[in-house]
Design a protein around this motif. Structure first.
Motif, short mmCIF file in Angstrom:
data_model
loop_
_atom_site.label_atom_id
_atom_site.label_comp_id
_atom_site.label_asym_id
_atom_site.label_seq_id
_atom_site.Cartn_x
_atom_site.Cartn_y
_atom_site.Cartn_z
N ILE A 46 3.32 2.28 6.77
CA ILE A 46 1.86 2.25 6.93
C ILE A 46 1.30 1.55 5.70
CG2 ILE A 46 -0.23 3.60 7.24
CD1 ILE A 46 1.73 3.87 9.54
N LEU A 63 7.99 7.01 12.36
CA LEU A 63 7.09 7.26 11.23
C LEU A 63 6.48 8.64 11.43
CD1 LEU A 63 5.26 3.83 10.85
CD2 LEU A 63 6.72 4.91 9.13
N VAL A 66 2.01 10.79 10.10
CA VAL A 66 0.98 9.76 10.10
C VAL A 66 -0.39 10.43 10.21
CG1 VAL A 66 0.06 7.75 11.32
CG2 VAL A 66 2.54 8.11 11.18
N VAL A 73 0.37 -0.57 10.84
CA VAL A 73 1.83 -0.50 10.73
C VAL A 73 2.35 -1.90 10.42
CG1 VAL A 73 3.99 0.07 11.91
CG2 VAL A 73 1.91 1.40 12.37
#
Length: 369
Positions: A46, A63, A66, A73
């Motif tokens: 990120i 990921l 988040v 991204v």
């Protein structure tokens, strides 16, 4: 499944986000565009945060944690064009399919070994702008500075810097290693302006020493106070005055600057346009003074001129000015700026540079401690 082809997207380092506390998960797969084969070992992160991972042997990535909101991204592998895409966590796809195109280097991208003395001179100019000259600059090092290349444009009087791989930056004052993917850097000597942009991934440094950990946290709070991150958070929370910010109009004619005596209402330059969206909209400049902290003495040294017969020697409150390069600049409820390149800073915020940078999830990490 949603598919993305690699496209060029620049994001200024100073774009910010005050992430919420809830967390979500983004899943995807990275493949070669031409062969449709998976790409293992791709860096997926990120932008501007400590959140990142690597794709596995099948190209899959996850990921975790988040934060809720809009995030960018980024997917990068050496030898391929990078891909970046925005995700609104209110409507996450089941899986994101990221196709990377193999990078083809042109002949003019093959760098001839530079003159060592000329490179040193260019690097020092680069370092002053990129790393900065603030209180944390002496403890901030570029570990692979030899990957930097420089060009001087004689006609435009500009110094241009570029790197084919990420710059690895170690900030021992704030406790981070930063991967900075430099997309643009130039010093315009004629107009006396500096610009650079790119994408960043933060890796927190580790230490068992409590004293070191406390020092990092204290320095991070110092870097945060009075920053544009702090200012934006206070505007959305309708607390800018309580947080110590004083905002006035600023106009410029020729080389003169005029600042109004009275403060201005927030709604004259910053408005809520939707339930989850805000925007800056104003003409000329806004002048932002932060009354909660004095300038660092190094700021006075950075703005001093050899031609100034009476340079300022006493520190004052931090003052910055902001202008827009578009009719308006939008941000979401987390203060994520959609088009950060349309914001231009002068004064103290332009003095703060990579050595002052915090990850965009810093506020969230701070609350979790």
């Amino acid at each position: 499944m949603k598919s993305f082809i690699a496209t060029l997207f620049l994001l200024l380092f100073c774009s910010i986000s005050l992430f919420a506390q809830q967390a979500d998960v983004i899943r995807g797969v990275v493949i070669q565009q031409e062969t449709q084969e998976p790409i293992p070992g791709a860096q997926v992160f990120i932008n501007g945060t400590t959140l990142g991972t690597l794709s596995d042997s099948l190209g899959n990535f996850i990921l975790k944690d988040v934060p809720i909101g809009i995030v960018e991204v980024v997917v990068r592998v050496l030898g391929f064009e990078y891909a970046s895409f925005k995700v609104n966590t209110n409507s996450i796809e089941t899986e994101y399919r990221v196709e990377l195109k193999e990078k083809v280097y042109e002949l003019d991208q093959i760098t001839v070994s530079p003159d060592p003395e000329e490179w040193k001179i260019n690097f020092e100019q680069f370092r002053k702008v990129f790393i900065g000259q603030g209180p944390f600059s002496d403890e901030t090092k570029i570990k692979n500075k030899e990957d930097l290349n420089f060009e001087y444009d004689v006609k435009q009087n500009k110094l241009i810097a570029f790197a084919y791989d990420k710059l690895i930056i170690e900030n021992k004052a704030l406790g981070y290693e930063i991967y900075f993917y430099l997309e643009n850097f130039q010093i315009d000597f004629t107009n006396r302006t500096n610009t650079f942009s790119g994408q960043t991934q933060f890796i927190p440094l580790k230490s068992r020493r409590k004293r070191t950990q406390r020092r990092w946290e204290a320095n991070r709070e110092l870097a945060y106070k009075g920053s544009f991150l702090h200012f934006s958070q206070s505007l959305i929370a309708n607390r800018s005055v309580d947080e110590g910010f004083v905002v006035k109009w600023e106009k410029r004619e020729d080389k003169a600057r005029y600042i109004t005596r009275d403060t201005i209402a927030t709604e004259t330059y910053f408005q809520k346009v939707k339930q989850e969206e805000y925007l800056f909209r104003f003409d000329n400049f806004i002048n932002v003074q932060f009354m909660g902290e004095f300038e660092d003495p190094s700021y006075l040294r950075s703005i001093a001129s050899v031609f100034d017969s009476n340079p300022r020697t006493l520190v004052d409150y931090q003052v910055s000015s902001v202008t827009l390069l578009a009719d308006s600049v939008r941000m979401d409820k987390n203060a994520y700026v959609y088009n950060p390149t349309d914001l231009l800073f002068d004064g103290y915020w332009s003095f703060e540079s990579v050595s002052d940078m915090l990850p965009l999830d810093y506020s969230m990490l701070k609350k979790d401690d």
